[in-house]
Enzyme design. Structure first.
Site, short mmCIF file in Angstrom:
data_model
loop_
_atom_site.label_atom_id
_atom_site.label_comp_id
_atom_site.label_asym_id
_atom_site.label_seq_id
_atom_site.Cartn_x
_atom_site.Cartn_y
_atom_site.Cartn_z
N LYS A 58 -10.41 -30.56 -16.63
CA LYS A 58 -11.47 -30.69 -15.63
C LYS A 58 -12.64 -29.78 -15.96
CE LYS A 58 -9.00 -32.75 -11.86
NZ LYS A 58 -8.29 -32.64 -10.62
N LYS B 38 -4.13 -41.03 -19.37
CA LYS B 38 -3.42 -41.47 -18.16
C LYS B 38 -4.39 -42.21 -17.23
CE LYS B 38 -4.14 -37.66 -15.04
NZ LYS B 38 -3.75 -36.81 -13.98
N LYS C 78 -7.73 -41.37 -11.02
CA LYS C 78 -8.74 -41.77 -10.05
C LYS C 78 -10.08 -41.09 -10.31
CE LYS C 78 -6.02 -38.81 -7.11
NZ LYS C 78 -4.98 -38.89 -6.10
P1 TYM Z 1 -2.46 -36.25 -7.45
O1 TYM Z 1 -3.03 -36.46 -6.11
O2 TYM Z 1 -3.37 -36.15 -8.62
O3 TYM Z 1 -1.40 -37.38 -7.79
C1 TYM Z 1 -0.37 -37.71 -6.87
C2 TYM Z 1 0.90 -38.07 -7.60
O4 TYM Z 1 0.68 -39.19 -8.47
C3 TYM Z 1 1.13 -38.87 -9.79
N1 TYM Z 1 0.27 -39.54 -10.76
C4 TYM Z 1 0.71 -40.40 -11.69
N2 TYM Z 1 1.94 -40.85 -11.97
C5 TYM Z 1 2.06 -41.74 -12.98
N3 TYM Z 1 1.01 -42.17 -13.71
C6 TYM Z 1 -0.24 -41.74 -13.48
N4 TYM Z 1 -1.26 -42.19 -14.19
C7 TYM Z 1 -0.43 -40.81 -12.41
N5 TYM Z 1 -1.52 -40.19 -11.89
C8 TYM Z 1 -1.08 -39.42 -10.89
C9 TYM Z 1 0.98 -37.35 -9.88
O5 TYM Z 1 1.79 -36.82 -10.90
C10 TYM Z 1 1.43 -36.93 -8.50
O6 TYM Z 1 2.84 -36.88 -8.41
N6 TYM Z 1 -1.35 -31.39 -7.36
C11 TYM Z 1 -0.92 -32.70 -6.96
C12 TYM Z 1 -0.69 -32.83 -5.47
C13 TYM Z 1 0.18 -31.75 -4.92
C14 TYM Z 1 1.59 -31.67 -5.01
C15 TYM Z 1 1.94 -30.47 -4.31
C16 TYM Z 1 2.58 -32.48 -5.59
C17 TYM Z 1 -0.26 -30.67 -4.23
N7 TYM Z 1 0.80 -29.90 -3.85
C18 TYM Z 1 3.27 -30.08 -4.21
C19 TYM Z 1 3.91 -32.07 -5.47
C20 TYM Z 1 4.24 -30.89 -4.79
C21 TYM Z 1 -1.96 -33.72 -7.36
O7 TYM Z 1 -3.13 -33.41 -7.51
O8 TYM Z 1 -1.49 -34.97 -7.43
#
Ligand code: TYM
Length: 332
Positions: A114, A195, A198
């Site tokens: 980022k 990957k 969004k």
């Molecule tokens: P975030 O919001 O970016 O994504 C949410 C979840 O989706 C998964 N993910 C994917 N899985 C497969 N293929 C992809 N292309 C893909 N893109 C995203 C992410 O791995 C995630 O599981 N930091 C985290 C949110 C968070 C969190 C937490 C998760 C905050 N606190 C505590 C678990 C536990 C995040 O930004 O995910």
């Protein structure tokens, strides 16, 4: 009973990657009677890059809540809540920040990526994994189902838990990630080396779960493949086709081998058409439920209940943490 914690950022777009890598898995896990789920809308994380416009952020939070329920999360089995409504997340995040080192945060791949985009680099972006560690450790989570991109943050969480326990005594459970062998890294449709994300500038690279079937079909149709015309699962040499096969297998809960055999003698166009159909069939009922829920007071009832249950555990945990460290006064 074992606790399971996970969250998603309310950024306004829920991608097929988020759904297949995370939400679809939550739905399966909530049916395990030995697990108690804490699933939240990570709104504090949604301000780490920049502050979205106020009304938009509120709407995105609600939208994600409705989406979780539309995907089948049930309030009897899952505590669904909004991260910022349980203030202990910020409190434990701060403690974790103090426990971490700048060097280890600087090494986080997501931070580096980022930052490399060249935009402003708020401190929150650097310290974000410590907030995530707080999210998890607050609930004594044994398991954290996430996509592959969160693996490094989970490793940091484990390190911080161990570091705290060594310094202050056993307070935190050291959590295990649950990363599915298939679907944990859905790739971009326009560049299958990356990957699906969004935050990608090209909307053709991802499928937004709230898009129309026509939009989905068009995006799948224009997905990048290769020119040898053979359908085979080979992520290294055929990343585009392999990504489409993975999506097909994960959406339909089928083994990759079965999908590969099913399309062995078919054309890329046929694979894409079938894929668009299975995705649409999966998404349409979710969208219908989402539209019923988005303005329903039922949504608030569930979020209130989730907040109450989460707050109970979080308050107990933060008190223990403050006591161990020696913060404030010792209350009887
Ligand atoms: P975030 O919001 O970016 O994504 C949410 C979840 O989706 C998964 N993910 C994917 N899985 C497969 N293929 C992809 N292309 C893909 N893109 C995203 C992410 O791995 C995630 O599981 N930091 C985290 C949110 C968070 C969190 C937490 C998760 C905050 N606190 C505590 C678990 C536990 C995040 O930004 O995910």
């Amino acid at each position: 009973m074992k606790n399971l914690v996970s969250g998603i950022q309310p950024t306004g777009i829920i991608t097929l990657g988020n759904y297949l890598g995370a939400i679809k898995n939550f739905k399966l896990l909530q049916d395990n009677p030995d697990l108690k789920l804490f699933i939240f809308i990570a709104d504090l994380h949604a301000i780490t890059v920049s502050f979205p416009e106020k009304e938009k952020l509120r709407q995105q939070i609600r939208s994600l809540a409705a989406f979780y329920l539309a995907c089948g999360l049930e309030s009897e089995k899952t505590n669904l809540f909004i991260q910022s409504e349980v203030k202990e997340h910020a409190e434990l995040g701060y403690i974790m920040q103090c426990l971490s080192h700048v060097g280890e945060l600087n090494r986080m791949t997501q931070y580096k990526e980022k930052k490399a985009k060249g935009e402003a680099s708020p401190t929150g972006l650097l310290t974000y994994p410590t907030l995530m560690a707080g999210d998890i450790l607050l609930y004594d989570a044994e398991f954290v189902p996430v996509g592959d991109d969160q693996k490094q943050h989970l490793e940091l969480t484990r390190d911080l838990a161990i570091r705290f326990n060594n310094r202050f005594g056993e307070v935190f459970k050291v959590p295990e990630p649950i990363i599915k062998p298939l679907g944990a890294r859905i790739k971009s449709l326009t560049n299958p080396d990356k990957k699906m994300s969004k935050s990608d500038d090209n909307p053709k690279s991802y499928i937004n779960m709230l898009e129309t079937p026509a939009q989905i079909r068009n995006k799948i149709k224009s997905a990048v493949t290769d020119s040898d015309g053979v359908i085979r699962f080979d992520p290294e040499n055929k990343p585009g086709i392999s990504n489409l096969l993975i999506i097909y297998a994960t959406v339909t809960n089928t083994e990759i081998k079965t999908v590969e055999a099913q399309f062995k003698d078919k054309s890329y166009a046929e694979l894409k058409e079938s894929l668009a159909q299975v995705i649409t069939a999966e998404i349409e009922p979710i969208q219908a439920r989402y539209n019923e829920l988005i303005n329903s007071p039922y949504l608030d009832e569930i979020l209130n209940k989730g907040k109450e249950n989460a707050s109970f555990l979080a308050a107990r945990k933060i008190k223990k943490v403050y006591d161990k460290i020696g913060l404030g006064r010792k209350l009887k």
